[in-house]
Scaffold this active site. Structure first.
Site, PDB file in Angstrom:
ATOM      1  N   ASP A   1      -6.427  -0.919  11.786  1.00 43.26           N
ATOM      2  CA  ASP A   1      -5.920  -0.028  10.742  1.00 43.26           C
ATOM      3  C   ASP A   1      -4.407  -0.150  10.712  1.00 43.26           C
ATOM      4  OD1 ASP A   1      -4.798   1.501  12.803  1.00 43.26           O
ATOM      5  OD2 ASP A   1      -6.499   2.848  12.883  1.00 43.26           O
ATOM      6  N   GLN A   2      -3.748   0.653   9.912  1.00 47.92           N
ATOM      7  CA  GLN A   2      -2.309   0.447   9.740  1.00 47.92           C
ATOM      8  C   GLN A   2      -1.493   0.847  10.965  1.00 47.92           C
ATOM      9  OE1 GLN A   2      -1.322   2.692   6.204  1.00 47.92           O
ATOM     10  NE2 GLN A   2      -0.396   4.311   7.407  1.00 47.92           N
TER      11      GLN A   2
END
Lengths: 137, 137, 137, 137
Positions: D20-21
């Site tokens: 994910d980020q």
């Protein structure tokens, strides 16, 4: 610290891509929906998780548990009740109940613990105003 | 630029969580497997995509297309043949054929175009040694 | 057959779990959002895809393509414009434009072709009333 | 019933689409990897989960919990140690330890409980030979 009793309810519809060949919401996807519920709860408090990250506060999951009671199927609308059960200097605990909207059946009960870390992944104190915001209800 | 004809083959097994209630690999997940195939191809060239990102070169998808021919089911081993079909100063194009291993049936054919960008998302020239590496076979 | 020109617009917010480490919506997840858009379009027509499957009509993807123009980030609201561009006896084609709501920037343009199959995966004629419904606007 | 002490180890590399980020394996995806580990364990026992489903035995998750200790990043190879900790007439419990291969750091510890159900979702007794197979080590 003062402990909150606030409850937040959000609804989300099960997507086709979230089902598996058993015809139900794949269990791993439940944790995506819980994340959605707690970030929507934060938004209701007037803060977005996006703003938090931009400010240098990251919430990482340190613990999660879930008990499944009934299946959720494609296109079911799920009602997710989220409560903050505990806020410490570095952690936030949530409890969740997930119900099928059309018949009110309990789909799952879950708990998560988030830790507040900085950009480098080191645990840091939750900003006072956030802690206050979360604890005051 | 000189155009490559190299072909790389990798195998991947369909996971349960990748199926949907129709009992097949959800089409969106095919693009995850194609990404896997082209990064494994890069690794075979002696470079990892992780190293590329650490060096400041990011490959973002600018175009993707896929035609499905037959379903892939849970636990099927898929054989993914990957070719680099074109390398320009800023772009890399791949073509893929995905087959079911047990019966050789063609599952899908696909193409992707990657653009090379920097940390800020601005298009940048593919590093010469990478371009050479990719084009020379 | 008569070809439709109807346009349907839906909005969806990018979830945290849909981002990747580049900080953008992972390209594979775009196809999940397109699926969402076309099933919501169907619902607006008074039919749900769930009902279709229960009736024995399954829509499987036979072709998909997408061109990315700009990144979509976490918490961005995306506006997805969906049009049915062609309906044949066994296929439905959609075209999509995906825009960021806050600045109107075009994120992606896409097309998909769905084939109508029965429970066994054999191509079957789209039910007349559905074809009519889809073509008449 | 006799309780097993068998331990099975499998390795899996973190995919780009699983990050994910924050630049780490999204926590929800850990449950996908645990599922992979336990089905590979079953395969080693000479049985595939696919065969089980074809025979009418479905294993659904009734409980899962995980504690995260350290992040797993893109391209990290994770070593998943899986043990069956308890087998009852209708349930199988697993415990897992997930380690980063390159430095041996503990990434997560987890537990799951599976219930055996039939095609209709009703709890059914685990087939004797499977129970024996699972308990005998």
């Amino acid at each position: 610290m003062e402990q909150p009793t606030d409850r937040f309810t959000t609804e989300v519809r099960v997507r086709y891509a979230e089902t598996d060949q058993m015809g139900v919401l794949h269990h791993s996807r439940m944790f995506v929906l819980l994340e959605l519920a707690r970030t929507e709860m934060l938004r209701r408090h007037g803060l977005t998780y996006r703003q938090m990250e931009e400010g240098g506060w990251f919430l990482v999951i340190s613990k999660a548990s879930c008990t499944w009671k009934a299946p959720a199927r494609y296109d079911d609308v799920l009602v997710i009740e989220t409560r903050i059960t505990r806020v410490t200097h570095t952690r936030i605990e949530h409890a969740y109940r997930v119900l099928r909207k059309f018949d009110g059946v309990l789909v799952a009960e879950a708990e998560t613990t988030l830790a507040c870390v900085d950009r480098g992944g080191n645990v840091q104190r939750i900003p006072d105003d956030l802690a206050k915001l979360l604890s005051s209800r």
